[in-house]
Design a protein around this motif. Structure first.
Motif, PDB file in Angstrom:
ATOM      1  N   LEU A   1      15.484   3.736   4.118  1.00 18.58           N
ATOM      2  CA  LEU A   1      15.274   4.226   5.534  1.00 18.58           C
ATOM      3  C   LEU A   1      14.617   3.272   6.426  1.00 18.58           C
ATOM      4  O   LEU A   1      13.509   2.694   5.715  1.00 18.58           O
ATOM      5  N   GLU A   2      15.081   2.842   7.478  1.00 22.02           N
ATOM      6  CA  GLU A   2      14.672   2.111   8.305  1.00 22.02           C
ATOM      7  C   GLU A   2      14.119   2.321   9.603  1.00 22.02           C
ATOM      8  O   GLU A   2      13.746   1.905  10.653  1.00 22.02           O
ATOM      9  N   CYS A   3      13.826   3.844   9.648  1.00 18.04           N
ATOM     10  CA  CYS A   3      13.629   4.683  10.633  1.00 18.04           C
ATOM     11  C   CYS A   3      12.095   4.696  10.709  1.00 18.04           C
ATOM     12  O   CYS A   3      11.364   4.413  10.031  1.00 18.04           O
ATOM     13  N   GLY A   4      11.738   5.297  11.853  1.00 17.55           N
ATOM     14  CA  GLY A   4      10.229   5.556  12.058  1.00 17.55           C
ATOM     15  C   GLY A   4       9.508   6.622  11.165  1.00 17.55           C
ATOM     16  O   GLY A   4      10.352   6.876  10.083  1.00 17.55           O
ATOM     17  N   PHE A   5       8.369   6.944  11.411  1.00 19.32           N
ATOM     18  CA  PHE A   5       7.962   7.810  10.833  1.00 19.32           C
ATOM     19  C   PHE A   5       8.394   9.373  10.625  1.00 19.32           C
ATOM     20  O   PHE A   5       8.702   9.845  11.823  1.00 19.32           O
ATOM     21  N   VAL A   6       8.631   9.787   9.524  1.00 20.35           N
ATOM     22  CA  VAL A   6       9.292  11.003   9.333  1.00 20.35           C
ATOM     23  C   VAL A   6       8.218  12.273   9.357  1.00 20.35           C
ATOM     24  O   VAL A   6       7.138  12.214   8.841  1.00 20.35           O
ATOM     25  N   PRO A   7       8.554  13.450  10.022  1.00 21.02           N
ATOM     26  CA  PRO A   7       7.446  14.677   9.688  1.00 21.02           C
ATOM     27  C   PRO A   7       7.131  14.896   8.593  1.00 21.02           C
ATOM     28  O   PRO A   7       7.599  14.989   7.755  1.00 21.02           O
ATOM     29  N   GLY A   8       5.561  14.910   8.425  1.00 23.92           N
ATOM     30  CA  GLY A   8       5.167  15.154   7.202  1.00 23.92           C
ATOM     31  C   GLY A   8       4.992  14.241   6.253  1.00 23.92           C
ATOM     32  O   GLY A   8       4.692  14.249   4.981  1.00 23.92           O
ATOM     33  N   GLU A   9       5.519  12.923   6.563  1.00 26.03           N
ATOM     34  CA  GLU A   9       5.911  11.910   5.567  1.00 26.03           C
ATOM     35  C   GLU A   9       4.511  11.504   4.802  1.00 26.03           C
ATOM     36  O   GLU A   9       3.227  11.295   5.115  1.00 26.03           O
ATOM     37  N   VAL A  10       4.534  11.732   3.292  1.00 22.07           N
ATOM     38  CA  VAL A  10       3.358  11.329   2.608  1.00 22.07           C
ATOM     39  C   VAL A  10       3.526  10.140   1.851  1.00 22.07           C
ATOM     40  O   VAL A  10       2.547   9.451   1.463  1.00 22.07           O
ATOM     41  N   GLU A  11       4.663   9.860   1.485  1.00 22.69           N
ATOM     42  CA  GLU A  11       5.165   8.495   0.675  1.00 22.69           C
ATOM     43  C   GLU A  11       6.497   8.113   0.868  1.00 22.69           C
ATOM     44  O   GLU A  11       7.394   9.042   1.202  1.00 22.69           O
ATOM     45  N   ARG A  12       6.584   6.609   1.062  1.00 18.11           N
ATOM     46  CA  ARG A  12       7.898   6.238   1.073  1.00 18.11           C
ATOM     47  C   ARG A  12       8.162   4.832   0.028  1.00 18.11           C
ATOM     48  O   ARG A  12       7.164   4.051   0.266  1.00 18.11           O
ATOM     49  N   LYS A  13       9.085   5.248  -0.957  1.00 17.47           N
ATOM     50  CA  LYS A  13       9.231   4.285  -1.910  1.00 17.47           C
ATOM     51  C   LYS A  13      10.541   4.154  -1.977  1.00 17.47           C
ATOM     52  O   LYS A  13      11.378   4.913  -2.436  1.00 17.47           O
ATOM     53  N   GLY A  14      10.943   2.803  -1.901  1.00 18.43           N
ATOM     54  CA  GLY A  14      12.415   2.509  -2.166  1.00 18.43           C
ATOM     55  C   GLY A  14      13.420   3.169  -1.537  1.00 18.43           C
ATOM     56  O   GLY A  14      13.177   3.420  -0.152  1.00 18.43           O
ATOM     57  N   ASN A  15      14.133   4.171  -1.819  1.00 18.95           N
ATOM     58  CA  ASN A  15      15.345   4.896  -1.268  1.00 18.95           C
ATOM     59  C   ASN A  15      14.681   6.474  -1.232  1.00 18.95           C
ATOM     60  O   ASN A  15      15.488   7.318  -0.919  1.00 18.95           O
ATOM     61  N   SER A  16      13.504   6.753  -1.383  1.00 18.55           N
ATOM     62  CA  SER A  16      13.000   8.030  -1.246  1.00 18.55           C
ATOM     63  C   SER A  16      11.786   8.133  -0.137  1.00 18.55           C
ATOM     64  O   SER A  16      11.237   7.182  -0.230  1.00 18.55           O
ATOM     65  N   ILE A  17      11.684   9.245   0.240  1.00 16.83           N
ATOM     66  CA  ILE A  17      10.592   9.816   0.766  1.00 16.83           C
ATOM     67  C   ILE A  17      10.234  11.175   0.688  1.00 16.83           C
ATOM     68  O   ILE A  17      10.746  12.121   0.070  1.00 16.83           O
ATOM     69  N   VAL A  18       8.844  11.271   0.751  1.00 15.21           N
ATOM     70  CA  VAL A  18       8.167  12.644   0.259  1.00 15.21           C
ATOM     71  C   VAL A  18       7.614  13.136   1.408  1.00 15.21           C
ATOM     72  O   VAL A  18       6.796  12.292   2.388  1.00 15.21           O
ATOM     73  N   THR A  19       7.685  14.216   1.807  1.00 16.70           N
ATOM     74  CA  THR A  19       7.129  14.938   2.961  1.00 16.70           C
ATOM     75  C   THR A  19       6.528  16.343   2.797  1.00 16.70           C
ATOM     76  O   THR A  19       6.916  16.955   1.491  1.00 16.70           O
TER      77      THR A  19
END
Length: 108
Positions: free
Chosen positions: A55-73
């Motif tokens: 993802l090339e978007c801004g901060f996702v609500p509750g974002e804890v981790e962004r690696k490769g194609n995944s996001i943890v919230t």
């Protein structure tokens, strides 16, 4: 313990014991309580989303981790609303295991 009339404090780092015995997790640093969670609510709170590309978007609500194609919230409902509003479709999602969540909380 079965009657709910007792409190037992365990100072453990062994996740297997925590999963079996604990109803609540309390994180203490320098003698002060930092955070307190009900175990089941905590495991419902963290979710990982996979996308077809990073993802090339801004901060996702509750974002804890962004690696490769995944996001943890830790705010999955708000994150899903954000994804839908931004027209970002995730391939799959999965709740995190308690050991992953505890690790994230300890290193933050």
């Amino acid at each position: 313990m079965d009657h709910g009339e007792r409190t037992i404090i365990l100072a453990k780092h062994q996740i297997e014991d925590i999963q079996k015995l604990a109803d609540y997790l309390v994180f203490i640093k320098d003698g002060c309580i930092q955070e307190k969670f009900e175990k089941e609510a905590l495991t419902d709170m963290y979710k990982r989303y996979w996308f077809s590309q990073p993802l090339e978007c801004g901060f996702v609500p509750g974002e804890v981790e962004r690696k490769g194609n995944s996001i943890v919230t830790n705010q999955p409902n708000e994150a899903e609303d954000y994804f839908k509003h931004a027209k970002l479709k995730w391939i799959t999602d999965q709740s995190l295991d308690l050991d992953e969540i505890v690790t994230m909380l300890l290193i933050k």
